[in-house]
Scaffold this motif. Structure first.
Motif, short mmCIF file in Angstrom:
data_model
loop_
_atom_site.label_atom_id
_atom_site.label_comp_id
_atom_site.label_asym_id
_atom_site.label_seq_id
_atom_site.Cartn_x
_atom_site.Cartn_y
_atom_site.Cartn_z
N ILE A 36 0.87 -1.17 0.00
CA ILE A 36 0.00 0.00 0.00
C ILE A 36 0.90 1.22 0.00
CG2 ILE A 36 -1.76 1.33 1.22
CD1 ILE A 36 -2.73 -1.23 2.50
N GLY A 39 -2.85 6.79 -0.08
CA GLY A 39 -4.26 6.53 0.20
C GLY A 39 -4.58 6.73 1.66
N TYR A 318 -8.18 3.08 1.13
CA TYR A 318 -9.16 3.69 0.22
C TYR A 318 -8.47 4.80 -0.56
CZ TYR A 318 -12.37 1.31 3.38
OH TYR A 318 -13.01 0.36 4.13
N ASP A 319 -9.02 5.09 -1.73
CA ASP A 319 -8.41 6.09 -2.60
C ASP A 319 -8.68 7.52 -2.14
OD1 ASP A 319 -7.14 4.37 -4.42
OD2 ASP A 319 -9.00 4.07 -5.52
N VAL A 328 -16.57 5.97 -0.76
CA VAL A 328 -15.38 5.16 -1.08
C VAL A 328 -15.32 3.90 -0.23
CG1 VAL A 328 -14.08 7.20 -1.78
CG2 VAL A 328 -13.82 6.33 0.56
N LYS A 331 -15.68 0.68 -2.05
CA LYS A 331 -14.65 0.19 -2.97
C LYS A 331 -13.26 0.26 -2.33
CE LYS A 331 -17.19 1.55 -7.14
NZ LYS A 331 -17.15 2.35 -8.39
N ARG A 333 -9.48 -0.19 -1.81
CA ARG A 333 -8.40 -0.44 -2.76
C ARG A 333 -7.59 -1.68 -2.38
NH1 ARG A 333 -3.01 3.05 -2.77
NH2 ARG A 333 -4.39 4.85 -3.00
N ARG A 334 -7.40 -1.87 -1.08
CA ARG A 334 -6.58 -2.99 -0.61
C ARG A 334 -7.08 -3.43 0.76
NH1 ARG A 334 -3.46 -5.66 -3.83
NH2 ARG A 334 -1.94 -4.02 -4.30
#
Length: 343
Positions: A36, A39, A318-319, A328, A331, A333-334
């Motif tokens: 990561i 973010g 998260y982005d 967010v 969704k 990100r990781r």
């Protein structure tokens, strides 16, 4: 050197750099690529009221269903699940390292006339104190403190004796409450958590704040019950609708009174705590407080560290800042659980 995580940690809003050391985070950096890099980072979401392992009340515990439910939680970034009341007959089932961390109570404790017929551990009021101590062997027990609108709650003296006995044994007590009497008795008896809190008298909020009784309003499930209440008798519809409407000012007043409000769904599909967080916001909690209710505040209440040196290597990235843009959360990100990259 180990794999690196870098980003802005919430709630501190500080840039951090950790190296994965097994299932722990270690402050530092590495020459290796970061899993990561940038973010916004959370220590995972938390659902403090979920019942993995069954599809509907009355179902026997099914471990395949449990695994599916827990994987649904994990896919949504929920890395800690508290199950207040479980159909699982094994009190100390070994933890599965692939699944979110589980904090479970024993079986639901239901005295006559309260709870779904034939479900939970059926006991008399005289048997409740000893049974609660037994079920709290894993740390928590769950008492059905009341049930239908016209049926009396567990008496205050019985509930007080029970909670005192569990506390003396080092355990904690969650109480199902949805009537004024049930809420009152649970608060006055010193419950550790009020599960649902429908029809809670706001005059009890200062005592809840002072003694550390948390509120888990489970708005997600009540939103669905209210939406389908037309299928029930008229008195039931009126009771549910009034209770649902009253949860909004109750959540707002509880937060303003200093009561810890936490996010729990009590509803399928698992992984829906993001919806619960949005309901808390609609009820009037600030976004950051509502997000904390489903993340760092809940973890702290359960005795878990956040994103700190030596803390668990549980991270969701998260982005964008989920406080400024809660969408967010849908969704991630990781996702990293116990130091393992899940997604």
């Amino acid at each position: 050197m180990g794999v690196v995580i870098r980003g802005i940690a919430l709630p501190q809003r500080e840039e951090v750099s950790f190296v994965l050391d097994g299932d722990r985070l270690r402050a530092g950096s590495s020459t290796e690529d970061a899993v990561i890099d940038g973010g916004w980072l959370l220590p995972g979401l938390v659902d403090v009221h979920s019942h993995p392992g069954m599809e509907k009340p009355g179902d026997a515990y099914d471990h395949d269903v449990f695994r599916r439910h827990m994987l649904e939680h994990r896919a949504a970034g929920v890395l800690v699940v508290r199950s207040p009341g479980s159909p699982d007959p094994v009190p100390d089932r070994p933890e599965d390292p692939d699944l979110p961390r589980l904090y479970r109570s024993g079986r639901w404790l239901a005295t006559p006339g309260r709870f779904f017929e034939g479900y939970g551990r059926r006991i008399t009021e005289d048997e409740l104190p000893a049974a609660a101590v037994e079920e709290a062997s894993s740390g928590w027990c769950k008492i059905i403190g009341d049930w239908e609108q016209d049926f009396p709650a567990v008496p205050l003296d019985v509930l007080t004796e029970t909670i005192d006995a569990v506390h003396a044994a080092g355990g904690r007590v969650a109480v199902h409450c949805q009537t004024p009497e049930g809420n009152r008795n649970a608060v006055l008896a010193g419950a550790d958590s009020i599960e649902h809190g429908m029809n809670l008298d706001h005059a009890l909020l200062p005592q809840m704040a002072a003694q550390g009784t948390v509120l888990v309003p489970t708005m997600t499930t009540f939103s669905r019950i209210a939406a389908n209440a037309d299928n029930g008798p008229e008195r039931f519809r009126a009771w549910i609708q009034a209770g649902w409407d009253g949860l909004f000012p109750t959540v707002r007043a509880a937060h303003e009174a200093g009561v810890t409000v936490l996010a729990g769904t009590d509803s399928l599909p698992c992984g829906g705590v993001i919806e619960e967080i949005s309901w808390l916001v609609k009820a009037g909690m600030p976004v950051e407080a509502a997000l904390g209710a489903g993340s760092w505040t809940a973890r702290s209440w359960l005795g878990l560290p956040g994103l700190v040196d030596g803390g668990f290597a549980d991270v969701v990235a998260y982005d964008a800042d989920p406080v400024l843009d809660p969408s967010v959360l849908q969704k991630p990100r990781r996702i990293i659980l116990r130091g393992n990259v899940i997604a």
